[in-house]
Design an enzyme around this catalytic site. Structure first.
Site, PDB file in Angstrom:
ATOM      1  N   ASP A  12     -30.707  35.061  51.906  1.00  0.00           N
ATOM      2  CA  ASP A  12     -30.663  34.573  53.150  1.00  0.00           C
ATOM      3  C   ASP A  12     -31.913  33.707  53.659  1.00  0.00           C
ATOM      4  O   ASP A  12     -32.776  33.924  54.129  1.00  0.00           O
ATOM      5  CB  ASP A  12     -30.435  35.772  54.252  1.00  0.00           C
ATOM      6  N   LYS A  34     -25.311  36.285  46.970  1.00  0.00           N
ATOM      7  CA  LYS A  34     -24.722  35.849  47.990  1.00  0.00           C
ATOM      8  C   LYS A  34     -25.495  34.506  48.776  1.00  0.00           C
ATOM      9  O   LYS A  34     -26.480  34.598  48.925  1.00  0.00           O
ATOM     10  CB  LYS A  34     -24.612  36.896  49.057  1.00  0.00           C
ATOM     11  N   ASP A  61     -20.130  33.789  51.093  1.00  0.00           N
ATOM     12  CA  ASP A  61     -19.872  34.512  52.294  1.00  0.00           C
ATOM     13  C   ASP A  61     -19.743  33.705  53.561  1.00  0.00           C
ATOM     14  O   ASP A  61     -20.360  33.925  54.099  1.00  0.00           O
ATOM     15  CB  ASP A  61     -20.812  35.746  52.418  1.00  0.00           C
ATOM     16  N   LYS A  63     -16.769  33.714  55.569  1.00  0.00           N
ATOM     17  CA  LYS A  63     -16.142  34.450  56.409  1.00  0.00           C
ATOM     18  C   LYS A  63     -14.991  33.661  57.191  1.00  0.00           C
ATOM     19  O   LYS A  63     -15.011  33.483  58.286  1.00  0.00           O
ATOM     20  CB  LYS A  63     -16.601  35.059  57.572  1.00  0.00           C
ATOM     21  N   HIS A  65     -12.177  32.038  59.098  1.00  0.00           N
ATOM     22  CA  HIS A  65     -11.097  32.409  60.090  1.00  0.00           C
ATOM     23  C   HIS A  65     -10.643  31.241  60.811  1.00  0.00           C
ATOM     24  O   HIS A  65     -11.383  30.593  61.675  1.00  0.00           O
ATOM     25  CB  HIS A  65     -12.030  33.543  60.881  1.00  0.00           C
ATOM     26  N   ASP A  66      -9.503  30.963  60.726  1.00  0.00           N
ATOM     27  CA  ASP A  66      -8.851  29.599  61.157  1.00  0.00           C
ATOM     28  C   ASP A  66      -7.626  29.671  61.056  1.00  0.00           C
ATOM     29  O   ASP A  66      -6.849  30.563  60.456  1.00  0.00           O
ATOM     30  CB  ASP A  66      -9.694  28.232  60.516  1.00  0.00           C
ATOM     31  N   PRO A  68      -3.663  29.318  59.267  1.00  0.00           N
ATOM     32  CA  PRO A  68      -3.672  29.277  57.805  1.00  0.00           C
ATOM     33  C   PRO A  68      -3.761  28.301  56.986  1.00  0.00           C
ATOM     34  O   PRO A  68      -4.602  28.327  55.828  1.00  0.00           O
ATOM     35  CB  PRO A  68      -2.220  30.152  57.754  1.00  0.00           C
ATOM     36  N   THR A 120     -20.892  44.982  60.255  1.00  0.00           N
ATOM     37  CA  THR A 120     -21.840  46.080  60.358  1.00  0.00           C
ATOM     38  C   THR A 120     -22.726  46.100  61.449  1.00  0.00           C
ATOM     39  O   THR A 120     -23.470  47.107  61.632  1.00  0.00           O
ATOM     40  CB  THR A 120     -22.726  46.238  58.738  1.00  0.00           C
ATOM     41  N   ARG A 181     -30.139  50.107  52.553  1.00  0.00           N
ATOM     42  CA  ARG A 181     -31.497  50.067  52.753  1.00  0.00           C
ATOM     43  C   ARG A 181     -31.860  51.080  51.862  1.00  0.00           C
ATOM     44  O   ARG A 181     -31.724  52.381  52.001  1.00  0.00           O
ATOM     45  CB  ARG A 181     -31.565  50.207  54.060  1.00  0.00           C
ATOM     46  N   ARG A 211     -33.066  41.881  52.248  1.00  0.00           N
ATOM     47  CA  ARG A 211     -34.636  42.025  52.653  1.00  0.00           C
ATOM     48  C   ARG A 211     -35.307  43.050  51.548  1.00  0.00           C
ATOM     49  O   ARG A 211     -36.458  42.653  51.049  1.00  0.00           O
ATOM     50  CB  ARG A 211     -34.954  42.225  53.925  1.00  0.00           C
TER      51      ARG A 211
END
Length: 233
Positions: A12, A34, A61, A63, A65-66, A68, A120, A181, A211
């Site tokens: 990240d 990732k 990653d 994600k 979403h659109d 098809p 999450t 964690r 992290r």
């Protein structure tokens, strides 16, 4: 499942140099990595190739979403890039997820497709604001069932939902768990967290850790400690 590479380290970062510097401190025999929206937007496919050239399998990653057809083409592009796993949003529906499956079908090494159920970071109050009257757990179960029906290889879920998901879904359906964690770590912006040992014992297949590894003074030692913990579990 590949027991020696169940840890996925979340890169990240906001630039490629930081990501590559971290990759140099990790062992591709002990983890995957990732690459999410921020890093991919800054560094793009070239970084994915650089990381793969260093021996790491990449969980992309983004994600998706659109509509098809757009998701089909995006997944085909990710498959051509050679990634190991990629994400779509289960809330995109069955037609969209089936299109994602079609998108990777022709790849030489098709990536695993996993669907995101409920992020999450979300709580039931967030679902209520969206007009969803089900409990958070009920929404996760509904979307996970839809994902399996829609030919996904697994779902991304909180470890706290894993036990119930294992009762609902087939044994070979992968459960990918963020919000991991180690004991004593801060939960950060994740609301539903669990230790590596707890997650594996509950039935998680892959653990996404950011992290606690990437901000450790010695990332390799932090990775090895988590690796030892999940092997003991």
């Amino acid at each position: 499942m590949e027991h020696n590479k169940r840890i996925i380290v979340a890169l990240d970062y906001d630039n490629a140099d930081k990501a590559i510097a971290m990759v140099h401190q990790l062992d591709p025999a002990r983890c995957r990595v990732k690459i999410g929206k921020e890093l991919f937007t800054y560094a793009g496919p070239d970084l994915v190739r650089q990381v793969q050239d260093k021996g790491f399998e990449v969980f992309l990653d983004l994600k998706f979403h659109d509509i098809p057809n757009t998701v089909r083409k995006a997944c085909a592009a990710a498959a051509d890039l050679g990634v190991w796993m990629l994400t779509v949003h289960a809330s995109g529906g069955e037609e969209m997820m089936l299109a994602a499956r079609e998108g990777v079908a022709g790849a030489e090494h098709a990536p695993k497709l996993v669907a995101v159920t409920v992020l999450t970071s979300m709580q039931e109050s967030d679902l209520s604001q969206l007009g969803i009257s089900r409990s958070l757990e009920e929404q996760v179960m509904r979307l996970a069932s839809l994902s399996q029906q829609s030919k996904m290889d697994g779902v991304v879920c909180s470890a706290k939902e894993v036990v119930e998901l294992r009762k609902l879904l087939s044994e070979n359906f992968a459960l990918v768990t963020p919000g991991i964690r180690p004991s004593g770590s801060a939960s950060g912006d994740q609301k539903r967290v669990m230790t590596p040992r707890e997650a594996i014992q509950s039935g998680s297949n892959y653990l996404v850790v950011g992290r606690p590894i990437t901000q450790a003074r010695n990332p390799e030692a932090a990775l090895n400690a988590i690796f030892d913990e999940i092997n003991a579990a």
